[in-house]
Design a protein around this motif. Structure first.
Motif, PDB file in Angstrom:
ATOM      1  N   MET A   1       0.772  -1.101  -0.131  1.00 19.37           N
ATOM      2  CA  MET A   1      -0.043  -0.064   0.065  1.00 19.37           C
ATOM      3  C   MET A   1       0.779   1.201   0.059  1.00 19.37           C
ATOM      4  N   LEU A   2       0.509   1.955  -1.070  1.00 21.45           N
ATOM      5  CA  LEU A   2       1.525   3.265  -1.011  1.00 21.45           C
ATOM      6  C   LEU A   2       0.891   4.472  -0.137  1.00 21.45           C
ATOM      7  N   VAL A   3       1.755   5.256   0.531  1.00 21.12           N
ATOM      8  CA  VAL A   3       1.284   6.604   1.006  1.00 21.12           C
ATOM      9  C   VAL A   3       1.394   7.877   0.094  1.00 21.12           C
ATOM     10  N   GLY A   4       0.056   8.421  -0.090  1.00 25.52           N
ATOM     11  CA  GLY A   4       0.173   9.330  -1.062  1.00 25.52           C
ATOM     12  C   GLY A   4       0.959  10.761  -0.566  1.00 25.52           C
ATOM     13  N   VAL A   9      -3.575   7.148   2.983  1.00 24.10           N
ATOM     14  CA  VAL A   9      -3.776   5.901   2.630  1.00 24.10           C
ATOM     15  C   VAL A   9      -5.283   5.332   2.430  1.00 24.10           C
ATOM     16  N   THR A  10      -5.567   4.327   1.545  1.00 20.64           N
ATOM     17  CA  THR A  10      -6.977   3.772   1.582  1.00 20.64           C
ATOM     18  C   THR A  10      -6.899   2.464   2.308  1.00 20.64           C
ATOM     19  N   LEU A  36       1.865   1.260  13.796  1.00 13.02           N
ATOM     20  CA  LEU A  36       0.610   2.264  13.753  1.00 13.02           C
ATOM     21  C   LEU A  36      -0.614   1.401  13.815  1.00 13.02           C
ATOM     22  N   ILE A  37      -1.571   1.817  14.758  1.00 10.35           N
ATOM     23  CA  ILE A  37      -2.880   1.117  15.115  1.00 10.35           C
ATOM     24  C   ILE A  37      -3.582   2.027  14.626  1.00 10.35           C
ATOM     25  N   LEU A  38      -4.941   1.524  13.911  1.00  9.97           N
ATOM     26  CA  LEU A  38      -5.975   2.311  13.619  1.00  9.97           C
ATOM     27  C   LEU A  38      -7.200   1.605  14.167  1.00  9.97           C
ATOM     28  N   ARG A  39      -8.019   2.532  15.114  1.00  6.11           N
ATOM     29  CA  ARG A  39      -8.988   2.068  15.612  1.00  6.11           C
ATOM     30  C   ARG A  39     -10.271   2.812  15.569  1.00  6.11           C
ATOM     31  N   LYS A  40     -11.508   2.365  15.179  1.00  9.31           N
ATOM     32  CA  LYS A  40     -12.821   3.097  15.192  1.00  9.31           C
ATOM     33  C   LYS A  40     -13.183   3.492  16.592  1.00  9.31           C
ATOM     34  N   THR A  41     -13.449   4.832  16.899  1.00  8.06           N
ATOM     35  CA  THR A  41     -13.718   5.403  18.033  1.00  8.06           C
ATOM     36  C   THR A  41     -15.020   5.796  18.232  1.00  8.06           C
TER      37      THR A  41
END
Length: 73
Positions: A1-4, A9-10, A36-41
């Protein structure tokens, strides 16, 4: 996955679907042990505002009385 160029990112669709992330969803990023953790808040900001206002109406008039005011104005 590329960072724009703007750092974007998608999130893959299968992950969005699994987490229930859609337009207006609030998410948070955490840095944990070099990952890096992504979580729904929670719900989107608009939904949160609407939820906080739910049940706060204190008008003692009936719907018919309110409609009469709007028609007679």
């Amino acid at each position: 996955m590329l960072v724009g160029e703007k750092g974007q990112v998608t999130i893959p669709k299968h992950l969005r679907d699994e987490l229930g992330i859609g337009p207006g969803s609030d998410v948070a990023f955490e840095l944990r042990d070099g990952a890096l953790i992504l979580r729904k808040t929670g719900t989107g900001r608009g939904r949160a505002i609407a939820a906080s206002l739910r049940g706060r109406g204190d008008v003692a008039m009936s719907t018919d009385e309110i409609m009469a005011l709007t028609r007679d104005g």
